[in-house]
Each structure stands twice: as structure tokens, then as C-alpha cells.
Design a protein around this motif. Structure first.
Motif, short mmCIF file in Angstrom:
data_model
loop_
_atom_site.label_atom_id
_atom_site.label_comp_id
_atom_site.label_asym_id
_atom_site.label_seq_id
_atom_site.Cartn_x
_atom_site.Cartn_y
_atom_site.Cartn_z
N UNK A 25 0.85 -1.19 0.00
CA UNK A 25 0.00 0.00 0.00
C UNK A 25 0.89 1.24 0.00
N UNK A 26 0.27 2.38 -0.28
CA UNK A 26 1.00 3.64 -0.21
C UNK A 26 1.02 4.13 1.24
N UNK A 27 2.23 4.42 1.71
CA UNK A 27 2.42 4.85 3.09
C UNK A 27 3.15 6.18 3.14
N UNK A 28 2.91 6.89 4.25
CA UNK A 28 3.71 8.07 4.57
C UNK A 28 4.97 7.58 5.30
N UNK A 29 6.11 7.80 4.72
CA UNK A 29 7.36 7.26 5.26
C UNK A 29 8.12 8.29 6.08
N UNK A 30 8.76 7.82 7.13
CA UNK A 30 9.58 8.70 7.96
C UNK A 30 11.06 8.38 7.83
N UNK A 31 11.40 7.09 7.69
CA UNK A 31 12.82 6.74 7.56
C UNK A 31 13.01 5.35 6.96
N UNK A 32 14.20 5.15 6.41
CA UNK A 32 14.61 3.86 5.86
C UNK A 32 15.96 3.53 6.49
N UNK A 33 16.11 2.30 6.98
CA UNK A 33 17.36 1.90 7.63
C UNK A 33 17.99 0.72 6.89
N UNK A 34 19.27 0.82 6.59
CA UNK A 34 20.04 -0.26 5.97
C UNK A 34 21.01 -0.82 7.00
N UNK A 35 20.94 -2.10 7.22
CA UNK A 35 21.89 -2.78 8.11
C UNK A 35 22.82 -3.62 7.23
N UNK A 36 24.03 -3.09 7.00
CA UNK A 36 24.95 -3.75 6.09
C UNK A 36 25.76 -4.87 6.80
N UNK A 37 26.03 -5.88 6.03
CA UNK A 37 26.97 -6.93 6.44
C UNK A 37 28.37 -6.47 6.02
N UNK A 38 29.39 -7.32 6.10
CA UNK A 38 30.75 -6.89 5.76
C UNK A 38 30.90 -6.51 4.29
N UNK A 39 30.09 -7.11 3.43
CA UNK A 39 30.11 -6.75 2.01
C UNK A 39 29.03 -5.67 1.80
N UNK A 40 29.48 -4.43 1.62
CA UNK A 40 28.51 -3.31 1.59
C UNK A 40 28.70 -2.46 0.33
N UNK A 41 27.80 -1.54 0.16
CA UNK A 41 27.87 -0.64 -0.98
C UNK A 41 28.68 0.61 -0.66
N UNK A 42 29.54 0.99 -1.60
CA UNK A 42 30.28 2.24 -1.49
C UNK A 42 29.48 3.36 -2.17
N UNK A 43 29.01 3.07 -3.37
CA UNK A 43 28.15 4.01 -4.09
C UNK A 43 26.78 3.37 -4.26
N UNK A 44 25.76 4.04 -3.73
CA UNK A 44 24.40 3.50 -3.85
C UNK A 44 23.37 4.60 -3.58
#
Length: 240
Positions: A163-182
Motif C-alpha cells: 500500500x501507499x504509506x507516509x514514510x519517515x525513515x529507511x534503515x540499511x543494516x549492512x553486512x561486511x560486504x557493503x555498498x560504497x556508491x548507492x
């Protein structure tokens, strides 16, 4: 009797002399003059030395304007009050037309308790390293499981919130292999995306992004550069 005849003859002479005098002076019935038509009687402006210009036909939903030259107003015999309208241009603003035709504002469901909406969503990804690291592992609320992508760039993982929601935040929990550019992006339809966060200097760990009250159904992480030869690996992708 004689006196009566003399009076009659004298009256006739006076009348004859009067008519002769009129003929000599050129007098006679005035010639018939037809007045020029009044503008209001024929339905068109009596324009002299000016012009009426129609810039564009007025049709529904199309801005147009009509300009009346000042000389045209003056020639029409406009009085002091009408003179105030000299050179007036009536126009429909293009922005007003666009505003009238614009769609209503997009509304999303509120999330006042800040629940993790991803837990009830569905995850898809560009690729996976293998069955133990499926996209669903990044939205299961279990920090011991994870999604791991293919070993190439770019890669992405998307969460459909249903559904469409009003969003407040997004959290990424990275493992040891992570993104440098994203980028972290949101979408209403899963086709047109809007970036709410972008970096070229990612360092992994826990990253919380301010969603700025965005309204969305879809949220994704789109990676363009990894920190190693392995893929992108997320322990959790939380959406609130």
C-alpha cells in the motif's frame, strides 16, 4: 368692390415676389441625410484608425488573450469611464490552466507508531548469491539472516509495501560486504523512482535515511559500486 380687387391683387404680388426671392437664393427642401450606423446598433465596434487583434482563439483548457488597440477605443466614442479600459489585455494564465487540470495530491497511510512496514511487505532483487541469501531474508526482522547479491554491478533490492504509506525513515543494516556508491529510492508504481538518499562514500554499518515524509509503495536500494569482489549484503532493510 374696387377696393377689394386692389387688395387681392396686392396680396398676389407679394406672394409672387416672395417665391422669386427664394428661387434666387437657392432655397428649397433640405436634402435627405442618412446617419451613419451606431456601433451598438450593428453589433460591431466602429473602428477608425485602430485595430482589434485576436491573438488566439479561446478554447477549453487553452490560454488565449484579446488585445484592443487604444485608437480603436477612442474612435468608438468611448467616454471617460470607458477610457480606463484602453489598452487592456484579457488573458488566461497558462499556470492557472495547469493548476486547474493538475491531479489531486498523493495521499499515503500514516504510520504513527513507526512500525517496520517491510515486515509485511515482499522483497525482490536483481540477483542472489544463492538460496540461503534470498531477498526475503533482508525483511524478516532477523539480524542473523541476510540477502546477498550477485558479484557484479549494479545490483538492487526492492520492498513492496503493498500500500501507499507516509514514510519517515529507511534503515540499511549492512553486512561486511557493503555498498560504497548507492542510492535509496522510493516509488508509487515501481517504475518511476525518486532518490531520497545518495552516497559515493559508503562505509557499511547501520545507515538511517530521513524519508522526508515521502509517500510511496516501493522502496529500494540501488548499488553501483561494492567495497569488495563479493556482492551487496544486507542484514535488514527496514522501512518506517
Amino acid at each position: 368692390m374696387f377696393a377689394v380687387v386692389v387688395v387681392l391683387l396686392a396680396g398676389a404680388g407679394v406672394g409672387w415676389a416672395y417665391r422669386r426671392g427664394l428661387e434666387k437664393e437657392g432655397s428649397g427642401p433640405a436634402p435627405l441625410r442618412v446617419a451613419d450606423p451606431v456601433a451598438s446598433e450593428v453589433g460591431f465596434p466602429a473602428v477608425t484608425g485602430g485595430s482589434v487583434e485576436v491573438v488566439a482563439p479561446v478554447t477549453e483548457g487553452v490560454a488565449a488573450s484579446v488585445s484592443v488597440a487604444p485608437s480603436a477605443v477612442a474612435s468608438a466614442g468611448a467616454g471617460p469611464s470607458a477610457g480606463a479600459a484602453t489598452g487592456v489585455t484579457a488573458s488566461a494564465s497558462a499556470s492557472a490552466v495547469a493548476s486547474a487540470a493538475s491531479s489531486p495530491a498523493v495521499v499515503g497511510k500514516p504510520n504513527p507508531k513507526g512500525a517496520n512496514l517491510a515486515l509485511a511487505g515482499a522483497a525482490t532483487a536483481s540477483a542472489v548469491e544463492g538460496d540461503p541469501w534470498l531477498p526475503a531474508k533482508a525483511i524478516d526482522g532477523d539480524i542473523t539472516t541476510r540477502w546477498s547479491s550477485g558479484f557484479a554491478d549494479p545490483q538492487w533490492i526492492t520492498v513492496d509495501l503493498k500500500e501507499r504509506w507516509q514514510l519517515s525513515q529507511v534503515t540499511l543494516e549492512w553486512e561486511h560486504a557493503y555498498g560504497v556508491s548507492y542510492r535509496v529510492e522510493t516509488s508509487l508504481d515501481g517504475k518511476k523512482w525518486t532518490a531520497i538518499y545518495s552516497t559515493k562514500a559508503g562505509k557499511g554499518g547501520s545507515v538511517t535515511v530521513d524519508a522526508k515524509a515521502s509517500v510511496a509503495r516501493y522502496v529500494r536500494m540501488y548499488g553501483t559500486e561494492r567495497n569488495s569482489s563479493y556482492g551487496y549484503s544486507l542484514l535488514e532493510l527496514e522501512v518506517r
